[in-house]
Scaffold this motif. Structure first.
Motif, short mmCIF file in Angstrom:
data_model
loop_
_atom_site.label_atom_id
_atom_site.label_comp_id
_atom_site.label_asym_id
_atom_site.label_seq_id
_atom_site.Cartn_x
_atom_site.Cartn_y
_atom_site.Cartn_z
N GLN A 125 -2.20 8.78 -1.58
CA GLN A 125 -3.03 9.49 -0.80
C GLN A 125 -4.32 9.60 -1.80
N PRO A 126 -4.80 9.02 -1.92
CA PRO A 126 -5.74 9.31 -2.66
C PRO A 126 -7.04 11.02 -2.88
N ALA A 127 -7.24 10.74 -4.04
CA ALA A 127 -7.82 12.57 -4.20
C ALA A 127 -9.86 12.54 -3.59
N ASN A 128 -9.72 13.33 -2.92
CA ASN A 128 -10.87 13.08 -2.57
C ASN A 128 -11.17 12.58 -1.34
N HIS A 129 -10.00 12.69 -0.43
CA HIS A 129 -9.87 12.36 1.09
C HIS A 129 -9.13 12.73 2.01
N THR A 156 -5.87 9.91 4.40
CA THR A 156 -5.68 8.04 3.64
C THR A 156 -4.53 8.07 2.60
N PHE A 157 -4.73 6.45 3.21
CA PHE A 157 -3.57 6.00 2.70
C PHE A 157 -4.11 4.99 2.25
N ASN A 158 -4.24 4.36 0.80
CA ASN A 158 -4.77 3.39 -0.09
C ASN A 158 -3.31 3.08 -0.43
N GLN A 159 -3.57 0.72 -0.77
CA GLN A 159 -2.56 0.69 -1.20
C GLN A 159 -3.32 -0.20 -2.30
N ARG A 160 -2.83 -0.27 -3.70
CA ARG A 160 -3.75 -1.18 -4.39
C ARG A 160 -3.42 -2.72 -4.20
N LEU A 161 -3.96 -3.50 -4.16
CA LEU A 161 -3.73 -5.21 -4.06
C LEU A 161 -4.16 -5.96 -4.87
N ILE A 162 -5.46 -5.35 -5.93
CA ILE A 162 -5.48 -5.96 -6.68
C ILE A 162 -5.71 -5.19 -8.18
N GLY A 163 -5.30 -5.00 -8.94
CA GLY A 163 -5.66 -4.40 -10.05
C GLY A 163 -5.10 -4.41 -11.31
N THR A 200 -6.31 2.38 4.63
CA THR A 200 -6.10 2.99 6.43
C THR A 200 -6.69 4.47 6.50
N LEU A 201 -7.30 4.93 7.06
CA LEU A 201 -7.97 6.47 7.13
C LEU A 201 -7.56 6.35 8.81
N HIS A 202 -6.93 7.72 9.04
CA HIS A 202 -6.91 7.88 9.96
C HIS A 202 -7.34 8.95 11.23
N LYS A 203 -7.89 8.82 12.36
CA LYS A 203 -8.86 9.85 12.69
C LYS A 203 -8.85 11.29 12.66
N GLY A 204 -9.97 11.75 12.12
CA GLY A 204 -10.70 12.85 11.17
C GLY A 204 -10.39 12.76 9.51
N GLY A 205 -10.57 11.57 9.25
CA GLY A 205 -10.32 11.21 8.21
C GLY A 205 -11.67 10.63 7.58
N GLY A 206 -11.69 10.15 5.89
CA GLY A 206 -12.57 10.16 5.17
C GLY A 206 -12.97 10.38 3.96
N ALA A 207 -13.92 10.55 3.07
CA ALA A 207 -13.93 10.36 2.31
C ALA A 207 -15.14 11.48 2.15
N LEU A 208 -14.71 12.64 1.55
CA LEU A 208 -15.60 13.89 0.86
C LEU A 208 -16.58 12.85 0.00
#
Length: 136
Positions: free
Chosen positions: A16-20, A23-30, A45-53
């Motif tokens: 779960q990224p900060a400030n979101h 939301t669930f992220n997967q770091r594919l390339i890094g 993957t951001l669920h209903k009501g989700g997003g970035a502040l």
């Protein structure tokens, strides 16, 4: 044995990224997956009501390619809605907001250059921006 430069999404843990929210992220390339030093690619993957502040990334450009769902975006004084197949760009240092508008989850590819890596020193939030402006 998997090839060194192949990443299988099923093998990448989510976080779960900060400030979101929602939301669930997967770091594919890094750096930790394929040794990339100049870019980073995430599957969000951001669920209903989700997003970035509201936030900005100093010195980091970001692009988001919407795969599923719909979203509302605000960046640098512009606002627009996204549908699958759309790609948006967040210039370095520009405040931006990403909000899910669909009932179904949003899936999107997020590209950062250079890599963000969820590093707290690579994000500015509105309160930080105000404090930095006052100090200048």
């Amino acid at each position: 044995m998997n090839p060194r430069y192949l990443v299988r999404t099923a093998d990448v843990p989510s976080y779960q990224p900060a400030n979101h929210h929602h939301t669930f992220n997967q770091r594919l390339i890094g750096p930790e997956t394929v040794g990339a030093q100049q870019m980073e690619v995430l599957l969000g993957t951001l669920h209903k009501g989700g997003g970035a502040l509201p936030h900005a990334h100093p010195g980091i450009e970001q692009a988001c390619h919407l795969l599923e769902g719909t979203a509302h975006v605000e960046v640098a004084g512009e606002a627009f809605d996204m549908v699958p197949g759309d790609t948006c760009f967040f210039p370095a240092d520009e405040m931006h907001v990403f909000t899910v508008t669909s009932e179904t989850p949003v899936k999107l590819l997020v590209i950062y250059s250079p890599p963000y890596g969820e590093s707290p020193d690579k994000v500015i939030r509105p309160a930080q921006a105000t404090a930095q402006e006052s100090a200048a």
